[in-house]
Write a protein that holds these residues in place. Structure first.
Motif: not given
Length: 359
Positions: A4, A36, A38, A50, A52-55, A84-85
């Protein structure tokens, strides 16, 4: 399992936009088969959000990196992001891409030390020392490194005795001279002054950005840079030089002038190259640096070398001098350089785990 990689960028700093440019380039170069991503965006007010990299859609734009903080106070927003991270299981590291105050000055590094997480770049002490030009100059002078003559003073001194200070600066430094905020980069707030009127205006401008400033005598000559990489046994790149015809290499010159060209290696004699590399290494170690730094020099018409400053988080886009110097020195690609820096972060963190904190 991928590592991460928590990327910090933006920040409460006048160099906020520069940080965004750096993050925009770095994030796209990270090998997502190994890491991954972040992304953590910090607003100009110091609020953390934060992403959301996938979005994030394909065809990344710089505006896509701006995340909306959930909370309206720094403490709540930082706490939310950390929970969260940074509490998620798995191997992780932080990549701070924060230029200037509240990020490059040891503040974020101190937080990361308390969290006991590996992070890329300089530690608390070296970050603070390198960003404060007045303190770093004093330490480098103590290490026997030649620099241009300078005077440093605080806002209170200027308010109480500005006429006497102007007299002192004129006697000691003369014209042209440069006025700089003590703790800022990217040439923001810097003025080249050729008269008393310009000097006074330059001081007032610098004091908008910092409560302490540095005034330096101008060295007429070339500006030569080298990149330093590593922890205990750092490496020094071949020297580089921007080719330009400006008397003052200001913010617009660095970031907006499309006519700039790099000369790497700089066309200087081999003995001068070796002197620059030795001095850069000496300065890097004198200021307790680790990870990376760019060291800037002046080379005057008589061949005399003066150290200008050390930048603990140099510009890091594809067109910045630091990564290009490494590519021209040993073939290290941009993405490979990022991975080397992450490796140095894990090495330094592992070494710290061997320190005993109890008797």
């Amino acid at each position: 399992m991928r590592t991460k990689l928590i990327v910090l960028y933006g920040g409460k700093s006048v160099e906020h936009e520069v940080s965004l440019k750096t993050a925009y380039t770095v994030i796209q170069a990270i090998d997502e088969t190994k890491f991954e991503i972040i992304p953590i965006y910090i607003t100009r007010e110091g609020l953390w959000g934060s992403l959301d990299w996938t979005s994030v859609p394909a065809g990344l734009r710089m505006d896509d990196l701006v995340a909306e903080p959930v909370h309206g106070s720094p403490a709540a927003s930082i706490g939310d992001v950390l929970i969260q991270r940074l509490t998620a299981p798995g191997k992780k590291a932080v990549l701070p891409l924060l230029h200037g105050s509240n990020g490059e000055d040891g503040t974020v590094q101190g937080l990361l030390e308390l969290l006991d997480v590996p992070y890329v770049g300089n530690g608390v002490l070296s970050s603070a020392l390198t960003l404060d030009k007045a303190v770093s100059k004093q330490l480098l002078a103590g290490a026997g490194i030649r620099q241009t003559e300078f005077v440093s003073f605080r806002h209170e001194e200027w308010l109480e005795e500005h006429a006497a200070l102007l007299d002192r600066l004129e006697r000691r430094l003369g014209y042209p001279c440069y006025v700089k905020p003590a703790s800022l980069g990217s040439s923001i707030g810097i003025s080249r002054c050729e008269s008393r009127r310009e000097l006074q205006a330059g001081i007032e401008e610098a004091l908008r950005y910092d409560g302490k400033i540095v005034v330096e005598r101008e060295i007429a000559g070339r500006e030569i840079q080298v990149a330093v990489l590593g922890n205990e046994k750092p490496l020094v790149s071949l020297p580089g030089e921007f080719i330009h015809n400006r008397s003052f290499f200001d913010f617009d010159s660095k970031y907006l002038d499309k006519s700039l060209t790099m000369s790497i290696p700089a066309q200087i004699p081999d003995p001068v190259t070796e002197q620059i590399r030795r001095t850069a290494l000496h300065a890097y170690q004198a200021l307790c640096c680790s990870g990376l730094a760019r060291v800037d020099f002046f080379l005057d018409g008589d061949g005399a070398l003066y150290l200008n400053e050390i930048n603990a988080l140099p510009g890091f886009t594809n067109f910045s001098m630091y990564p290009v110097m490494w590519e021209r020195t040993d073939g290290t690609s941009y993405s490979e350089l990022i991975e080397k820096l992450i490796d140095y972060a894990f090495t330094r963190h592992a070494e710290k785990q061997t320190i005993q904190y109890a008797r």
